[in-house]
Write a protein that holds these residues in place. Sequence first.
Motif, short mmCIF file in Angstrom:
data_model
loop_
_atom_site.label_atom_id
_atom_site.label_comp_id
_atom_site.label_asym_id
_atom_site.label_seq_id
_atom_site.Cartn_x
_atom_site.Cartn_y
_atom_site.Cartn_z
N THR A 297 -8.18 -0.62 85.06
CA THR A 297 -8.06 -2.03 85.42
C THR A 297 -9.16 -2.89 84.81
OG1 THR A 297 -9.39 -1.80 87.43
CG2 THR A 297 -7.03 -1.35 87.63
N THR A 298 -8.92 -4.19 84.79
CA THR A 298 -9.92 -5.12 84.25
C THR A 298 -11.21 -5.05 85.05
OG1 THR A 298 -8.93 -6.85 85.63
CG2 THR A 298 -8.21 -6.75 83.34
N TYR A 299 -11.09 -5.00 86.38
CA TYR A 299 -12.30 -5.06 87.21
C TYR A 299 -13.04 -3.74 87.24
CZ TYR A 299 -8.60 -3.77 90.56
OH TYR A 299 -7.51 -3.19 91.17
N THR A 300 -12.49 -2.67 86.66
CA THR A 300 -13.27 -1.44 86.46
C THR A 300 -13.71 -1.32 85.01
OG1 THR A 300 -11.17 -0.22 86.23
CG2 THR A 300 -12.26 -0.15 88.37
N GLN A 301 -12.93 -1.85 84.08
CA GLN A 301 -13.32 -1.80 82.67
C GLN A 301 -14.58 -2.63 82.41
OE1 GLN A 301 -10.07 -2.81 80.05
NE2 GLN A 301 -8.83 -1.03 80.67
N ILE A 302 -14.77 -3.70 83.15
CA ILE A 302 -15.93 -4.55 82.90
C ILE A 302 -17.23 -3.80 83.20
CG2 ILE A 302 -16.09 -5.60 85.21
CD1 ILE A 302 -16.69 -8.28 83.74
N ASN A 303 -17.15 -2.74 83.99
CA ASN A 303 -18.33 -1.94 84.31
C ASN A 303 -18.37 -0.62 83.53
OD1 ASN A 303 -19.31 -3.76 86.33
ND2 ASN A 303 -17.74 -3.00 87.72
N ALA A 304 -17.49 -0.48 82.55
CA ALA A 304 -17.41 0.78 81.81
C ALA A 304 -18.49 0.91 80.75
CB ALA A 304 -16.03 0.92 81.16
N GLY A 305 -19.06 -0.18 80.30
CA GLY A 305 -20.13 -0.14 79.31
C GLY A 305 -21.32 -0.91 79.83
N HIS A 306 -22.06 -1.53 78.92
CA HIS A 306 -23.17 -2.38 79.39
C HIS A 306 -22.85 -3.83 79.04
CE1 HIS A 306 -24.42 -1.56 75.18
NE2 HIS A 306 -24.99 -2.74 75.23
N ARG A 307 -23.20 -4.70 79.95
CA ARG A 307 -22.84 -6.11 79.81
C ARG A 307 -23.57 -6.76 78.64
NH1 ARG A 307 -20.75 -8.43 84.57
NH2 ARG A 307 -19.69 -6.79 85.75
N ALA A 311 -23.11 -14.90 73.60
CA ALA A 311 -23.83 -15.09 72.34
C ALA A 311 -24.06 -13.77 71.61
CB ALA A 311 -25.17 -15.78 72.60
N GLU A 312 -23.97 -12.64 72.32
CA GLU A 312 -24.24 -11.33 71.72
C GLU A 312 -22.98 -10.59 71.30
OE1 GLU A 312 -28.20 -9.97 74.22
OE2 GLU A 312 -26.23 -9.87 75.21
N PHE A 320 -13.66 -10.64 79.07
CA PHE A 320 -12.94 -10.82 80.32
C PHE A 320 -12.85 -12.29 80.69
CE2 PHE A 320 -14.79 -6.65 80.17
CZ PHE A 320 -13.79 -5.82 80.65
N PHE A 321 -11.80 -12.63 81.45
CA PHE A 321 -11.50 -14.03 81.72
C PHE A 321 -11.10 -14.25 83.18
CE2 PHE A 321 -10.66 -12.94 77.35
CZ PHE A 321 -11.38 -13.91 76.65
N ALA A 358 -15.28 -14.98 81.53
CA ALA A 358 -15.92 -14.42 82.73
C ALA A 358 -17.01 -13.42 82.42
CB ALA A 358 -14.85 -13.76 83.61
N GLY A 359 -17.03 -12.85 81.20
CA GLY A 359 -18.05 -11.86 80.88
C GLY A 359 -17.57 -10.92 79.80
N ALA A 360 -18.45 -10.05 79.37
CA ALA A 360 -18.12 -9.09 78.30
C ALA A 360 -18.91 -7.82 78.51
CB ALA A 360 -18.44 -9.69 76.93
N THR A 361 -18.36 -6.73 78.00
CA THR A 361 -19.06 -5.45 78.08
C THR A 361 -18.91 -4.71 76.75
OG1 THR A 361 -19.38 -3.50 79.48
CG2 THR A 361 -17.13 -4.08 78.96
N ARG A 362 -19.91 -3.94 76.41
CA ARG A 362 -19.91 -3.19 75.16
C ARG A 362 -19.74 -1.71 75.49
NH1 ARG A 362 -24.18 -5.36 71.46
NH2 ARG A 362 -22.52 -6.92 71.37
N ILE A 363 -18.77 -1.08 74.85
CA ILE A 363 -18.51 0.34 75.07
C ILE A 363 -19.39 1.13 74.12
CG2 ILE A 363 -16.75 2.11 75.16
CD1 ILE A 363 -16.38 -0.21 77.13
#
Length: 364
Positions: A297-307, A311-312, A320-321, A358-363
């Motif tokens: 899910t989106t709300y678990t994928q956002i925590n799958a990597g590091h935020r 700008a980065e 995420f949106f 809403a945010g981003a995460t890097r795998i």
Amino acid sequence: MAAHRKPKYFPFGGQAARTAATLALASAATATVFQGTGHAAPRPAPAQVRAQVDRLYEEAEAATEKYNGAKEQVDRARAAFDRLRDEAARRTERLNRSRDALGAIATAQYRSGTLDPTLQLAFTSDPDDYLERASLAEKIGDRQAATITEVRREIGAVQRLRAQSEDQLRELRTHETELRRQKTTVRSKLSAARELLGQLDTKDRARYEADVAAGDDSATDAGSTHGSGTGAGRGDQDPAPGGPVPDATGRAAEAISFARAQIGKPYVWGATGPSSYDCSGLTQAAWRAAGVTLPRTTYTQINAGHRVSRAELAPGDLVFFYSGVSHVGLYIGGGRMIHAPRPGAPVRIAPIDQMPFAGATRIS
């Protein structure tokens, strides 16, 4: 002197009066119907319908992600229940074998009868033979004691497994109830959206559906799908928010390459490929193609990597949106992403500023 009043005149009486009243009511109702028809509510403005439909699709997508999460929990709970049930069956089979062995020993003792060991020694004509038999009986007794111990252990294990299975079954039923609830929510939102679209005239509805199918970024989609397939096409070299965009490399390049190959495939809620996807199903499949397992899910994928901040952002990041983190796309550079938008809108490239970030995460 009594006052004299003129008697009232009733032109109808009895059945005639009731008939006249019925005709009067019918005439009044007919007049009301025609009056209402003449003042029917105007059709809502196309812009209003589009805004309401967009909101319903957003709510449906949020419910879809909750459905995906509930389904994941159902699958886990069912797998755990099946494991416990299988283990209980194996333990029960072992228990039954041990019980059968005890029964065989008891039957043999009953048939042969038993004498007190002292009397057996007194009556025997061959003490050596007696001692040999006694030694064998002692071994049988030890084996019997071990079997009894095993039976007791297996009974305890089976009872624990059955209790755990009952707990797991209750958990499974709870998750299944939530799954059905979210499924109903998704369907009701989509049904309401279709009903709203039905209020548009044929021309406005066709225009709306064409816009959704093409997307606001349709002019750039065609030119951007002919790059290297790893996020290195010319369109992807546009500056990202915060600076130049590096080329995708390694697993990020593989994930982007996979996502590009899915462009044009339909959005279907709850789908994870290969012929259709929802938003988190697409990102999960893309990174799975690169050898990385993401949650569903989106709300678990956002925590799958590091935020990472906006700008980065770098190609391969998950973006995420919405405030509820209900939508996700795969960033490809140049302020754009590949995503599965919603029903009626196929997998495509779109600008990330098309929706509230809403945010981003890097795998990694």
